[in-house]
Motif scaffolding. Structure first.
Motif, short mmCIF file in Angstrom:
data_model
loop_
_atom_site.label_atom_id
_atom_site.label_comp_id
_atom_site.label_asym_id
_atom_site.label_seq_id
_atom_site.Cartn_x
_atom_site.Cartn_y
_atom_site.Cartn_z
N GLU A 46 -11.02 8.24 -8.94
CA GLU A 46 -9.64 8.32 -8.48
C GLU A 46 -9.52 8.01 -6.99
O GLU A 46 -8.59 7.30 -6.57
CB GLU A 46 -9.07 9.70 -8.78
N LEU A 50 -7.40 4.96 -5.39
CA LEU A 50 -6.34 5.16 -4.40
C LEU A 50 -6.59 4.33 -3.14
O LEU A 50 -5.65 3.78 -2.56
CB LEU A 50 -6.25 6.65 -4.05
N ALA A 65 -0.10 5.96 -2.74
CA ALA A 65 -1.56 6.09 -2.79
C ALA A 65 -2.11 6.69 -1.49
O ALA A 65 -3.02 7.54 -1.51
CB ALA A 65 -2.19 4.73 -3.06
N ARG A 68 -1.37 10.50 -1.47
CA ARG A 68 -2.28 11.23 -2.36
C ARG A 68 -3.69 11.32 -1.77
O ARG A 68 -4.35 12.36 -1.83
CB ARG A 68 -2.34 10.55 -3.72
N ARG A 72 -5.62 14.85 -0.84
CA ARG A 72 -6.88 15.21 -1.49
C ARG A 72 -8.01 15.38 -0.47
O ARG A 72 -8.83 16.30 -0.58
CB ARG A 72 -7.24 14.13 -2.52
N ASP A 110 0.50 16.68 -5.70
CA ASP A 110 -0.31 15.56 -6.19
C ASP A 110 0.17 15.10 -7.56
O ASP A 110 0.23 13.89 -7.84
CB ASP A 110 -1.77 15.99 -6.26
N ASP A 111 0.52 16.04 -8.43
CA ASP A 111 1.04 15.66 -9.75
C ASP A 111 2.38 14.92 -9.63
O ASP A 111 2.63 13.95 -10.37
CB ASP A 111 1.22 16.91 -10.62
N LYS A 114 1.70 11.45 -8.48
CA LYS A 114 1.13 10.66 -9.58
C LYS A 114 2.21 10.21 -10.55
O LYS A 114 2.17 9.08 -11.07
CB LYS A 114 0.08 11.50 -10.31
N ARG A 115 3.21 11.06 -10.81
CA ARG A 115 4.31 10.66 -11.70
C ARG A 115 5.16 9.56 -11.07
O ARG A 115 5.62 8.64 -11.75
CB ARG A 115 5.18 11.86 -12.04
N GLU A 117 4.16 7.26 -9.15
CA GLU A 117 3.48 5.98 -9.20
C GLU A 117 3.88 5.18 -10.45
O GLU A 117 3.87 3.94 -10.42
CB GLU A 117 1.96 6.19 -9.19
N ARG A 118 4.25 5.87 -11.52
CA ARG A 118 4.65 5.18 -12.76
C ARG A 118 6.15 5.06 -12.90
O ARG A 118 6.65 4.62 -13.94
CB ARG A 118 4.08 5.95 -13.97
#
Length: 260
Positions: A46, A50, A65, A68, A72, A110-111, A114-115, A117-118
């Motif tokens: 991951e 990123l 990206a 995130r 992280r 982070d979740d 990630k959502r 991104e789509r």
């Protein structure tokens, strides 16, 4: 006979139960090891993805990206610092509890990233970016505060220990050099050699004693008389008795004269 068979059967059941227990523990330990390896591999993949998106996808996707990856990296560094310090300093237990609460907010952010991104609606994502950056800064600032506080605490303990060690070494070095500060007379008395020599007469008396000793040794042979001789007589030189001379293994025995 039946009692012996019952005892053997009970021992067999105990051995079987112990074997099953050991097998289950080994399987669980192997499973935990595999899970840790899989999780580590997933995190590595991951992070690599990123970083690739950060440099290859411009616009909203690249910025998401980057957010995130920053989140992280900061959370992982703080977690490692706190866990490493907690093994040596029990006072970091409360900091670990605070970090666990902060980690919940970090996972939530982070979740959400990630959502997004789509999310096909890039305009809505762009409108939410300022709020997401603010949340990220608050979380990373709190994580950095915990991380640097733990590091400063460990460094302060190391500095205090080094300062105390330096003081002890200075005291020991001073004690080792104390011998050079003692007077000469005190060192002579402590060594137990001879008596004390007066400070004023040490040089003159010592020189006079040495001159007298040298004079006596030089002309003592001229004024000394041999033992058992009268005054003015020269001691007679007598021949050595062969019987009193030392004999050696390589010498021949002296011949004795025969008288007829």
């Amino acid at each position: 006979m039946e009692a012996v068979a019952a005892i053997f059967g009970l021992l067999f059941l105990l051995f079987v139960a112990a074997g099953v227990f050991v097998t289950v523990k080994a399987v669980k330990a192997a499973k935990r090891g595999v899970d840790r390896g899989v999780a580590q591999a997933r995190r590595t993949v991951e992070d690599t993805t990123l970083r690739a998106r950060q440099y290859t996808q411009p616009g909203v996707a690249g910025e998401l990206a980057q957010l995130r990856l920053t989140l992280r990296t900061s959370m992982r560094a703080t977690q490692d610092a706190l866990h490493t310090g907690a093994s040596e300093d029990a006072s970091l237990a409360e900091a670990l509890g605070l970090f666990e609460r902060l980690s919940a907010h970090g996972h939530e952010l982070d979740d959400e990233l990630k959502r997004l991104e789509r999310e096909p609606d890039r305009a809505s994502v762009t409108a939410r970016l300022p709020e997401l950056r603010e949340r990220l800064e608050r979380i990373t600032h709190s994580a950095e505060s915990l991380r640097w506080a733990a590091r400063d605490r460990a460094r302060q303990f190391a500095d205090d220990d080094l300062a105390a060690l330096g003081e002890q070494i200075d005291m020991e070095a001073g004690a080792l050099r104390h011998w050079s500060k003692e007077p000469l007379e005190d060192r002579i008395e402590a060594s137990g050699v001879g008596g004390t020599v007066p400070s004023g007469a040490s040089g003159a008396d010592g020189a006079g004693a040495s001159r007298r000793a040298s004079g006596a040794s030089s002309d003592g042979s001229a004024g000394r008389k041999p033992w058992g001789s009268a005054e003015g007589e020269t001691p007679a030189i007598t021949a050595r008795d062969p019987r009193t001379q030392p004999s050696y293994a390589w010498q021949k025995a002296p011949r004795t004269e025969r008288t007829t």
